[in-house]
Design a protein around this motif. Structure first.
Motif, short mmCIF file in Angstrom:
data_model
loop_
_atom_site.label_atom_id
_atom_site.label_comp_id
_atom_site.label_asym_id
_atom_site.label_seq_id
_atom_site.Cartn_x
_atom_site.Cartn_y
_atom_site.Cartn_z
N HIS A 39 -12.55 39.53 3.29
CA HIS A 39 -13.83 39.13 2.71
C HIS A 39 -13.70 37.82 1.92
O HIS A 39 -14.54 36.92 2.04
N LEU A 42 -13.38 34.83 4.28
CA LEU A 42 -14.66 34.52 4.91
C LEU A 42 -15.58 33.79 3.94
O LEU A 42 -16.22 32.79 4.30
N THR A 43 -15.64 34.27 2.72
CA THR A 43 -16.50 33.65 1.72
C THR A 43 -16.03 32.22 1.42
O THR A 43 -16.85 31.30 1.30
N ASN A 46 -16.86 29.92 4.36
CA ASN A 46 -18.30 29.69 4.40
C ASN A 46 -18.71 28.71 3.31
O ASN A 46 -19.49 27.78 3.55
N GLN A 52 -18.32 28.20 12.41
CA GLN A 52 -17.80 29.50 12.79
C GLN A 52 -16.55 29.34 13.67
O GLN A 52 -15.61 30.11 13.55
N ARG A 67 -18.25 36.92 14.08
CA ARG A 67 -19.68 37.24 13.98
C ARG A 67 -19.91 38.73 13.72
O ARG A 67 -20.83 39.11 13.00
N LEU A 70 -19.22 39.24 10.06
CA LEU A 70 -20.34 38.73 9.27
C LEU A 70 -21.52 39.68 9.32
O LEU A 70 -22.20 39.91 8.31
N ASP A 71 -21.77 40.25 10.50
CA ASP A 71 -22.88 41.19 10.66
C ASP A 71 -22.66 42.45 9.83
O ASP A 71 -23.55 42.89 9.11
N LEU A 75 -23.27 39.07 5.73
CA LEU A 75 -23.12 37.72 5.20
C LEU A 75 -23.87 36.74 6.10
O LEU A 75 -23.82 36.86 7.33
N LYS A 76 -24.53 35.78 5.50
CA LYS A 76 -25.23 34.75 6.27
C LYS A 76 -24.36 33.50 6.27
O LYS A 76 -23.98 33.01 5.22
N TRP A 77 -24.01 33.01 7.45
CA TRP A 77 -23.16 31.82 7.57
C TRP A 77 -24.01 30.59 7.32
O TRP A 77 -25.10 30.45 7.86
#
Length: 89
Positions: A39, A42-43, A46, A52, A67, A70-71, A75-77
């Protein structure tokens, strides 16, 4: 006759940096552990404005798996590079 499967334990929330995050859907415990471990990466990717594709390469995973993560994490990229429209001939 087939043997019935044992139900697998699922998680609906994970804890990251001592705060609970509710997942979009329940996932298996091993997948929840991977989400918890990744996590922060990813954050950070981003926030850094990576695409991506670049983020997936940096993490050593495929774009579809990124993806999926993220789903599930909801999380919104931020750096989505839209494709040009098809030409209509």
């Amino acid at each position: 006759m087939t043997t019935p499967r044992k139900p697998t334990k699922t998680e609906a929330t994970i804890t990251v940096a001592s705060r609970p995050i509710t997942l979009r859907r329940p996932v298996r415990a091993d997948f929840a552990k991977r989400l918890t471990e990744n996590h922060a990466r990813l954050t950070a990717l981003n926030t850094a404005g990576k695409s991506q594709k670049d983020a997936a390469e940096a993490m050593g995973i495929s774009v579809p798996l990124l993806r999926t993560w993220l789903d599930v994490l909801n999380l919104k990229w931020s750096n989505i590079q839209p494709r040009a429209p098809y030409s209509l001939r």
